[in-house]
Structure formats: structure tokens, C-alpha cells
Scaffold this motif. Structure first.
Motif, PDB file in Angstrom:
ATOM      1  N   ASP A 249       0.809  -1.226   0.000  1.00  0.00           N
ATOM      2  CA  ASP A 249       0.000   0.000   0.000  1.00  0.00           C
ATOM      3  C   ASP A 249       0.839   1.272   0.000  1.00  0.00           C
ATOM      4  O   ASP A 249       0.333   2.340  -0.332  1.00  0.00           O
ATOM      5  CB  ASP A 249      -0.951   0.010   1.200  1.00  0.00           C
ATOM      6  CG  ASP A 249      -2.051  -1.031   1.074  1.00  0.00           C
ATOM      7  OD1 ASP A 249      -2.305  -1.517  -0.054  1.00  0.00           O
ATOM      8  OD2 ASP A 249      -2.664  -1.370   2.106  1.00  0.00           O
ATOM      9  N   GLN A 250       2.110   1.159   0.379  1.00  0.00           N
ATOM     10  CA  GLN A 250       2.989   2.329   0.437  1.00  0.00           C
ATOM     11  C   GLN A 250       3.747   2.573  -0.879  1.00  0.00           C
ATOM     12  O   GLN A 250       4.447   3.576  -1.009  1.00  0.00           O
ATOM     13  CB  GLN A 250       4.006   2.155   1.572  1.00  0.00           C
ATOM     14  CG  GLN A 250       3.378   2.008   2.937  1.00  0.00           C
ATOM     15  CD  GLN A 250       2.542   3.216   3.326  1.00  0.00           C
ATOM     16  OE1 GLN A 250       2.976   4.351   3.169  1.00  0.00           O
ATOM     17  NE2 GLN A 250       1.331   2.973   3.811  1.00  0.00           N
TER      18      GLN A 250
ATOM     19  N   ASP B  89       4.835   3.754  -4.379  1.00  0.00           N
ATOM     20  CA  ASP B  89       4.597   4.820  -5.342  1.00  0.00           C
ATOM     21  C   ASP B  89       5.684   4.677  -6.404  1.00  0.00           C
ATOM     22  O   ASP B  89       6.883   4.800  -6.090  1.00  0.00           O
ATOM     23  CB  ASP B  89       4.673   6.184  -4.656  1.00  0.00           C
ATOM     24  CG  ASP B  89       4.279   7.327  -5.579  1.00  0.00           C
ATOM     25  OD1 ASP B  89       4.361   7.175  -6.824  1.00  0.00           O
ATOM     26  OD2 ASP B  89       3.891   8.389  -5.061  1.00  0.00           O
TER      27      ASP B  89
ATOM     28  N   LYS C 161       6.978   6.441  -8.583  1.00  0.00           N
ATOM     29  CA  LYS C 161       7.953   7.523  -8.772  1.00  0.00           C
ATOM     30  C   LYS C 161       9.141   7.425  -7.816  1.00  0.00           C
ATOM     31  O   LYS C 161      10.180   8.038  -8.047  1.00  0.00           O
ATOM     32  CB  LYS C 161       7.276   8.880  -8.677  1.00  0.00           C
ATOM     33  CG  LYS C 161       6.865   9.327  -7.306  1.00  0.00           C
ATOM     34  CD  LYS C 161       6.274  10.739  -7.361  1.00  0.00           C
ATOM     35  CE  LYS C 161       5.960  11.340  -6.032  1.00  0.00           C
ATOM     36  NZ  LYS C 161       5.107  10.660  -5.132  1.00  0.00           N
ATOM     37  N   ASP C 162       9.013   6.621  -6.752  1.00  0.00           N
ATOM     38  CA  ASP C 162      10.085   6.472  -5.773  1.00  0.00           C
ATOM     39  C   ASP C 162      11.160   5.460  -6.182  1.00  0.00           C
ATOM     40  O   ASP C 162      12.154   5.297  -5.480  1.00  0.00           O
ATOM     41  CB  ASP C 162       9.515   6.024  -4.420  1.00  0.00           C
ATOM     42  CG  ASP C 162       8.601   7.072  -3.807  1.00  0.00           C
ATOM     43  OD1 ASP C 162       8.733   8.270  -4.145  1.00  0.00           O
ATOM     44  OD2 ASP C 162       7.740   6.685  -2.995  1.00  0.00           O
TER      45      ASP C 162
ATOM     46  N   LYS D 240      -3.915  -1.511  -9.167  1.00  0.00           N
ATOM     47  CA  LYS D 240      -2.736  -0.737  -8.753  1.00  0.00           C
ATOM     48  C   LYS D 240      -1.471  -1.292  -9.402  1.00  0.00           C
ATOM     49  O   LYS D 240      -0.589  -0.517  -9.792  1.00  0.00           O
ATOM     50  CB  LYS D 240      -2.593  -0.716  -7.233  1.00  0.00           C
ATOM     51  CG  LYS D 240      -1.419   0.143  -6.789  1.00  0.00           C
ATOM     52  CD  LYS D 240      -1.327   0.322  -5.287  1.00  0.00           C
ATOM     53  CE  LYS D 240      -0.096   1.163  -4.950  1.00  0.00           C
ATOM     54  NZ  LYS D 240       0.035   1.396  -3.507  1.00  0.00           N
TER      55      LYS D 240
ATOM     56  N   ASP E  62      -1.352   0.025 -12.860  1.00  0.00           N
ATOM     57  CA  ASP E  62      -0.967   1.439 -12.831  1.00  0.00           C
ATOM     58  C   ASP E  62       0.525   1.612 -12.553  1.00  0.00           C
ATOM     59  O   ASP E  62       1.174   2.472 -13.144  1.00  0.00           O
ATOM     60  CB  ASP E  62      -1.784   2.195 -11.779  1.00  0.00           C
ATOM     61  CG  ASP E  62      -3.241   2.366 -12.172  1.00  0.00           C
ATOM     62  OD1 ASP E  62      -3.568   2.208 -13.375  1.00  0.00           O
ATOM     63  OD2 ASP E  62      -4.058   2.653 -11.271  1.00  0.00           O
ATOM     64  N   ILE E  63       1.067   0.801 -11.649  1.00  0.00           N
ATOM     65  CA  ILE E  63       2.497   0.879 -11.337  1.00  0.00           C
ATOM     66  C   ILE E  63       3.331   0.571 -12.574  1.00  0.00           C
ATOM     67  O   ILE E  63       4.263   1.305 -12.915  1.00  0.00           O
ATOM     68  CB  ILE E  63       2.850  -0.084 -10.178  1.00  0.00           C
ATOM     69  CG1 ILE E  63       2.285   0.441  -8.857  1.00  0.00           C
ATOM     70  CG2 ILE E  63       4.359  -0.305 -10.087  1.00  0.00           C
ATOM     71  CD1 ILE E  63       2.337  -0.564  -7.716  1.00  0.00           C
TER      72      ILE E  63
ATOM     73  N   ALA F 263       3.214   3.296 -15.072  1.00  0.00           N
ATOM     74  CA  ALA F 263       4.014   4.452 -14.646  1.00  0.00           C
ATOM     75  C   ALA F 263       5.492   4.240 -14.962  1.00  0.00           C
ATOM     76  O   ALA F 263       6.174   5.173 -15.410  1.00  0.00           O
ATOM     77  CB  ALA F 263       3.814   4.706 -13.154  1.00  0.00           C
TER      78      ALA F 263
END
Length: 193
Positions: free
Chosen positions: A72-73, A75, A77-78, A98, A101-102, A105
Motif C-alpha cells: 500500500d505504500q 509509489d 515515482k520512488d 494498482k 498502474d504501477i 508508470a
């Protein structure tokens, strides 16, 4: 220090989870091993797939692999790159919005994406293979074609590299798979005399 996301799940292939995780840690990278609906400290059950003369691989119980980060943490972009394990996990992981989406990205930013075996099912579900050459476990090849990619048949210990994508048919390709992935990250390993 490079930060890598490693995506795995229950009944992911044992070697395709543990070996990249350990190799990337050995090279000094920060690796977050995650699975949807699980937190750091929880485990996924892996499976060992082997080729023993049958028409397809055999499956045996693997290990309980401890995750080290909360899904859940995450992202995208990290992270500097992503590694996607194969096995049976990708068939259900690709249903998670998700995850899609990841992966999208990473593709949008042209960050390195490494996927092995059935891990390519997540790439095809995210439609990030269109116009790219890649490989996978042969049973996944029709999905690559349907998603607009060009399936390249290579031996199990080989890889295909195209743009920001590194793919391999199975765990015997790990030495080349990880070498190509870290080169995409701009890392060169040199031998000390």
C-alpha cells in the motif's frame, strides 16, 4: 543507492523471487519486495518449477519468502526500476488495478522493467509491450502477440532487451537478466584485482 521494486506473490517461482532479490541486495541496492494485500514481515509461498521431461514444468513447494515493504505504500515515482517475478502469481496479480498502474508508470517514465517467465503476463495486461521485442515462457507467447509485442524465442538461459525492457523465459537466464537490468540502471560491475 538505486531503489528497486520487486513484485511477487503467492506461488511465484521461488528462484525468480529469491535470486533477483538477493543479487540486487548484494550489489548494494535498496529492494522493496511487495505483494498486494500484504505488509512487510508477511510472507508469500513460492513454488519451484522444474523441467523433468514432461510436456510442461513440474511444480513443487518452495519457501516462505518474507516481504520487506508494504504494498500500500508503493509509489512508482520512488523507484529506479522494477523486477517482476514469474510463476503462477502473475495470473492473479495482473487483475490488481494498482499493479497495472504501477507498471504503466514505469513505462511512461521509461524506467527499467525486468520481467521473467510468466511475469510477462503483467506486462501484457498493462499493454506496455506494444511494438517491443520480448521473450517469456513459451506458453505466454500468444499473450505477447495479442498485446502487440513481438515474441522472440530464445533458450531458457537467454534474455531479450528492447528499449527499457529486459525479459527472460525462465530462471536459468538470471545471470544475463540481472546484468542487463543493472546496465539499464547505469551500473557497471568491475572486478577488483
Amino acid at each position: 543507492m538505486r531503489k528497486i521494486l520487486l513484485l511477487t506473490g503467492d506461488f511465484a517461482e521461488d528462484y525468480e523471487t529469491m535470486v533477483p532479490f538477493q543479487m540486487l541486495l548484494m550489489l548494494g541496492m535498496e529492494v522493496h519486495a511487495v505483494c498486494p494485500d500484504k505488509k512487510a514481515g508477511q510472507t508469500v509461498k513460492t513454488a519451484i518449477h522444474d523441467f523433468e521431461g514432461d510436456q510442461t514444468y513440474t511444480e513443487k513447494p518452495g519457501h516462505n519468502f518474507a516481504l520487506n515493504y508494504d504494498f500500500d505504500q508503493v509509489d512508482a515515482k520512488d523507484y529506479d526500476g522494477i523486477v517482476i517475478a514469474g510463476g503462477r502469481a502473475p495470473e492473479y496479480l495482473r487483475l490488481n488495478a494498482k499493479i497495472i498502474d504501477i507498471v504503466k508508470a514505469f513505462e511512461e517514465e521509461k524506467k527499467p522493467i525486468a520481467a521473467v517467465c510468466h511475469g510477462i503476463q503483467i506486462l501484457t495486461a498493462a499493454f506496455v509491450v506494444q511494438g517491443k521485442k520480448l521473450t517469456c515462457y513459451p506458453a505466454v507467447a500468444p499473450e505477447v502477440t495479442l498485446a502487440g509485442g513481438e515474441y522472440i524465442d530464445v533458450p531458457a538461459d537467454d534474455v531479450v532487451v528492447d528499449q527499457n525492457l529486459v525479459t527472460s523465459p525462465a530462471w536459468p537466464g538470471h545471470p544475463k537478466f540481472i546484468r542487463e537490468f543493472i546496465e539499464m540502471l547505469g551500473i557497471t560491475v568491475i572486478e577488483k584485482n
